[in-house]
Each structure stands twice: as structure tokens, then as C-alpha cells.
Design an enzyme around this catalytic site. Structure first.
Site, mmCIF file in Angstrom:
data_model
loop_
_atom_site.group_PDB
_atom_site.id
_atom_site.type_symbol
_atom_site.label_atom_id
_atom_site.label_comp_id
_atom_site.label_asym_id
_atom_site.label_seq_id
_atom_site.Cartn_x
_atom_site.Cartn_y
_atom_site.Cartn_z
ATOM 1 C CG ASN A 9 5.597 -5.343 10.345
ATOM 2 O OD1 ASN A 9 6.102 -6.226 11.038
ATOM 3 N ND2 ASN A 9 6.260 -4.252 9.969
ATOM 4 C CD1 TRP A 10 1.145 -8.841 14.407
ATOM 5 C CD2 TRP A 10 1.933 -10.821 15.118
ATOM 6 N NE1 TRP A 10 0.084 -9.716 14.529
ATOM 7 C CE2 TRP A 10 0.533 -10.933 14.962
ATOM 8 C CE3 TRP A 10 2.634 -11.944 15.553
ATOM 9 C CZ2 TRP A 10 -0.160 -12.117 15.235
ATOM 10 C CZ3 TRP A 10 1.960 -13.113 15.815
ATOM 11 C CH2 TRP A 10 0.574 -13.199 15.662
ATOM 12 C CE LYS A 11 5.816 -1.638 12.552
ATOM 13 N NZ LYS A 11 5.914 -0.188 12.546
ATOM 14 C CG HIS A 94 9.599 -2.001 8.115
ATOM 15 N ND1 HIS A 94 9.878 -1.006 9.020
ATOM 16 C CD2 HIS A 94 8.252 -2.088 8.042
ATOM 17 C CE1 HIS A 94 8.726 -0.519 9.486
ATOM 18 N NE2 HIS A 94 7.727 -1.159 8.911
ATOM 19 C CD GLU A 96 9.609 -0.035 12.495
ATOM 20 O OE1 GLU A 96 9.487 -1.261 12.652
ATOM 21 O OE2 GLU A 96 8.628 0.751 12.522
ATOM 22 C CD GLU A 166 5.174 0.251 5.981
ATOM 23 O OE1 GLU A 166 4.117 -0.232 6.398
ATOM 24 O OE2 GLU A 166 6.268 0.073 6.522
ATOM 25 N N GLY A 172 3.495 4.492 13.190
ATOM 26 C CA GLY A 172 3.395 4.447 14.647
ATOM 27 C C GLY A 172 3.151 5.804 15.283
ATOM 28 C CB SER A 212 -1.162 5.779 11.468
ATOM 29 O OG SER A 212 0.004 6.056 12.231
ATOM 30 N N GLY A 233 0.845 -2.118 11.252
ATOM 31 C CA GLY A 233 1.574 -2.448 12.473
ATOM 32 C C GLY A 233 0.644 -2.546 13.663
ATOM 33 N N GLY A 234 0.576 -1.469 14.441
ATOM 34 C CA GLY A 234 -0.171 -1.447 15.706
ATOM 35 C C GLY A 234 -1.566 -2.045 15.647
HETATM 36 P P1 13P Z 1 1.746 1.328 12.157
HETATM 37 O O1 13P Z 1 0.528 0.750 11.499
HETATM 38 O O2 13P Z 1 1.883 0.913 13.595
HETATM 39 O O3 13P Z 1 1.874 2.796 11.931
HETATM 40 O O4 13P Z 1 3.020 0.652 11.427
HETATM 41 C C1 13P Z 1 3.104 0.697 10.054
HETATM 42 C C2 13P Z 1 4.219 -0.185 9.620
HETATM 43 O O5 13P Z 1 5.372 0.120 9.797
HETATM 44 C C3 13P Z 1 3.864 -1.469 8.995
HETATM 45 O O6 13P Z 1 4.971 -2.088 8.432
#
Ligand code: 13P
Length: 251
Positions: A9-11, A94, A96, A166, A172, A212, A233-234
Site C-alpha cells: 500500500n503505497w499510500k 483503511h 487513515e 491492521e 508506520g 510495520s 506500507g513503508g
Molecule cells: P506500515 O507498513 O508503513 O506500517 O503501514 C501499514 C499499512 O497501513 C498498510 O496498509
């Protein structure tokens, strides 16, 4: 047997230029074909990323969508637009989107049903805050989200839909849930699907953990019985790290 599923997930990262470079590099990597894999990218990157990856087994997903097909919804993208690009997944709910953009379960439920109606695979995200975990309310929160978000969703959809657990406090932050805690919640979700639908639905539903996840902890998480995949994500933003995540079985 459920197929493992690793999705990035590149966000709100990656310009079109960066996304194209990433997708081209991905094409040259040797990614495990026994693992389902995909990248969920910002809407503006989807056309280019899909074009580059169309002859590969790397799926491409959106990070959100509205439930209507078209109309006066400034700034939104629709399932019809995603279908036109042959997009595979769409992340819905999500944390966010829920926390920053105030999306509620009623809206997320409409989106889940619309995605399924348009043959898109919803990756439905659920999870608790740190406060909810510490006050013993994590399971209640997740159960509520799932019951509401899947309201009126047919049993047959369980073969398709992916649920991503999640925990918000792990996103993050570098703090991963322990593999045991993550597996416990995924087991709880699987049993809940069994209660809402039936045993077969609980066996086929794919459940990811997100928060993470990185090359250093992916093996331990994927080893767990109820964790079928990762939403990352990251650590999905660099091709070599994405490769290590997808190829977790070879390590
Ligand atoms: P991280 O892997 O950066 O913690 O993000 C997780 C996430 O929100 C994936 O949707």
C-alpha cells in the site's frame, strides 16, 4: 489451501515518474509465483503501473474508491473507472480513511458491496487504536467493524474478499504486533466469519496482517496459521524490499 497474499500500500507516495520506474524494476525481479502479490497505488499512478505490469502476475489495486459509478462527486474515483483499467484490488476502510477522512462503517459497507458488484477484490481494513487495545476493547471494536462493513454481503463473496487486520498503533510506528497477538486476532476474525456465514466461509477467507511488516519480520508472521498475508506500507516502497517480502518462503 489459501494462497499467501502480499500487497503493498503505497499510500500518498510515488509520483507517476517514480511509480513507472518502480514497476519497470519489478518486472526484472524473480518473484515467487506461488505467492499472490500486488501493489495498491495512488489513483494517478494506476494507469501507468497497470500498463507496465499487465503481462506479469503482479496485481494492481486502488487505495480507495467511491461506491457510485459516476456523477457529481468531485475528487472521487469510481469502480467503473477501475474496471476500465482492469484493476484487481481496492483497499477499503483503511484506518487513515476512517480516522483522517472520517469514513464510517455505513459508507465502507456501501463501498464493499459496490466493489464486489464490479468484480473488484476488496481489501477491507479493520483494527483498533492503542487505547482500545489497552482497555481490552480490541476484539469488540474489530467485531463491530466486520459485522457492519459486511452487512448484507453474500457468503459467496468470502472466497474473494480479503480482510486486513491492521492495529492502528502498529502502522508506520515500527511497532509490530507480536506474531502471537496478530495471529490471535486473525483467528478471532476467521471464527467470526464462521459465525456470520459458515465453516466453509471461515476456511476460504484470506486474512492479512498489516502494521510495520518488513523483510525482517515477515517470515515469523507468515508462519502463523491464521495469517495468510501482509498489507505493507513503508517497506513496499522499494523494489528490493518488496521482492524480499514476496519471496518470504525462500528465506
Ligand atoms: P506500515 O507498513 O508503513 O506500517 O503501514 C501499514 C499499512 O497501513 C498498510 O496498509
Amino acid at each position: 489451501m489459501r494462497k499467501p497474499i502480499i500487497v503493498g500500500n503505497w499510500k500518498m507516495n510515488m509520483t507517476v515518474t517514480e511509480a513507472k520506474a518502480f514497476a519497470n524494476e519489478l518486472k526484472s525481479l524473480d518473484l515467487d509465483s506461488s505467492v499472490e502479490k500486488g501493489i495498491c497505488a495512488p489513483a494517478i499512478d494506476l494507469y501507468s503501473v497497470k500498463e507496465i505490469l499487465k503481462d506479469t502476475d503482479v496485481k494492481v489495486g486502488a487505495e480507495n474508491m467511491y461506491f457510485e459509478e459516476s456523477g457529481a462527486f468531485t475528487g472521487e474515483i469510481s469502480p467503473k473507472m477501475l474496471n476500465d483499467l482492469d484493476i484487481d484490488y481496492v483497499i477499503l476502510g483503511h484506518s487513515e480513511r476512517r480516522e483522517i477522512f472520517k469514513e464510517d462503517d455505513e459508507l465502507i459497507n456501501k463501498k464493499v458491496k459496490s466493489a464486489l458488484d464490479h468484480n473488484l477484490i476488496p481489501i477491507l481494513c479493520v483494527g483498533e487504536t492503542l487505547e482500545e487495545r489497552e482497555s481490552g476493547k480490541a476484539y469488540e471494536k474489530v467485531e463491530n467493524q466486520i459485522r457492519k462493513d459486511l452487512s448484507d454481503v453474500e457468503k459467496e463473496a468470502m472466497e474473494k474478499i480479503v480482510i486486513a487486520y491492521e492495529p492502528i498503533w502498529a502502522i508506520g510506528t515500527g511497532k509490530t504486533a507480536s506474531a502471537e497477538d496478530a495471529d490471535d486476532m486473525c483467528k478471532f476474525i476467521r471464527e467470526l466469519i464462521g459465525k456470520i456465514y459458515d465453516e466453509n466461509a471461515s476456511e476460504v477467507i484470506r486474512i492479512q496482517y498489516g502494521g510495520s511488516v518488513k523483510p525482517a519480520n515477515v517470515v515469523e508472521l507468515m508462519d502463523k496459521e491464521n495469517i495468510d498475508g501482509g498489507l505493507i506500507g513503508g517497506a513496499s516502497l522499494k523494489p528490493d524490499s518488496f521482492e524480499k517480502l514476496v519471496n518470504f518462503k525462500r528465506r
